[in-house]
Design a protein around this motif. Sequence first.
Motif, PDB file in Angstrom:
ATOM      1  N   ASN A   1      56.527  35.889  88.959  1.00 43.19           N
ATOM      2  CA  ASN A   1      55.217  35.338  88.616  1.00 43.19           C
ATOM      3  C   ASN A   1      54.169  35.799  89.620  1.00 43.19           C
ATOM      4  O   ASN A   1      54.487  36.112  90.775  1.00 43.19           O
TER       5      ASN A   1
ATOM      6  N   GLY B   1      49.265  35.441  86.196  1.00 46.59           N
ATOM      7  CA  GLY B   1      50.066  34.272  85.889  1.00 46.59           C
ATOM      8  C   GLY B   1      51.537  34.532  85.687  1.00 46.59           C
ATOM      9  O   GLY B   1      52.119  35.456  86.282  1.00 46.59           O
ATOM     10  N   GLU B   2      52.139  33.725  84.825  1.00 51.07           N
ATOM     11  CA  GLU B   2      53.581  33.735  84.600  1.00 51.07           C
ATOM     12  C   GLU B   2      54.057  35.103  84.111  1.00 51.07           C
ATOM     13  O   GLU B   2      53.399  35.760  83.318  1.00 51.07           O
TER      14      GLU B   2
ATOM     15  N   GLY C   1      47.725  31.545  87.217  1.00 51.93           N
ATOM     16  CA  GLY C   1      47.681  31.016  88.570  1.00 51.93           C
ATOM     17  C   GLY C   1      46.300  31.058  89.192  1.00 51.93           C
ATOM     18  O   GLY C   1      45.955  30.212  90.019  1.00 51.93           O
TER      19      GLY C   1
ATOM     20  N   ALA D   1      53.040  31.271  79.925  1.00 50.72           N
ATOM     21  CA  ALA D   1      52.607  29.905  79.615  1.00 50.72           C
ATOM     22  C   ALA D   1      51.469  29.415  80.495  1.00 50.72           C
ATOM     23  O   ALA D   1      50.854  28.403  80.186  1.00 50.72           O
ATOM     24  N   TRP D   2      51.189  30.122  81.599  1.00 53.54           N
ATOM     25  CA  TRP D   2      50.166  29.620  82.508  1.00 53.54           C
ATOM     26  C   TRP D   2      49.545  30.763  83.315  1.00 53.54           C
ATOM     27  O   TRP D   2      50.101  31.848  83.401  1.00 53.54           O
TER      28      TRP D   2
END
Length: 204
Positions: free
Chosen positions: A63, A37-38, A22, A19-20
């Motif tokens: 993550n 990311g995730e 980093g 979902a995202w």
Amino acid sequence: RSLNAGVTWTAVPHPMGGAWFGAVRFVPGTQTGWTVGEGGKILKSTDGGATWILQRDASHPFNLLDVSFADLNNGWAVGGEQLHTTDGGATWVNQNTGLSTSFSVYAVSPTAAWIGGIQDLARTLDGGATWTIEQPSNTAWFCLNFLDPDNGWAGGQDQDIDDVPGSIWKRSATSASSPTQTSLTPLTQSTRWLAPPSSMSFDH
């Protein structure tokens, strides 16, 4: 993605999952970069971010929050685990850095890198075969930048007192007793790390 210094932005397609993201980092002077990311997802671009290919899917238990490459082949990705690659991300190997959780990473060279965790900062000089731990303060180290393996900066948030300003700490190969640094406070456990004066602290 922006092609005009951030005046306008265009969404670019990328493999689904997670979902995202980093962080996204490109090797300076090249069109090659990575984002993490995730779920431990890792994507790579070789055309300045116009397109992305999947190197690691988002099915992993940890993550990833940051990624840094010293060149087109050698890099690290960190978060709930610390991963290393020597082939541009085609394969990733988990390394035992001594950190249980990590927030930031800075690859100085193919063999030298720093990773920031909670209180601890880990450094390798041999490509991750071994790591040493330094503890400037009880800080969650969210960002790192180094000029070389010995000289650089680490920024983060104090973990002893809630809602206090964050600060940037400087590491120098010289001793903390240097006459040019008398206004700074040397830290316990490492004479190479110096905290800025209180007026140099930064709010959230």
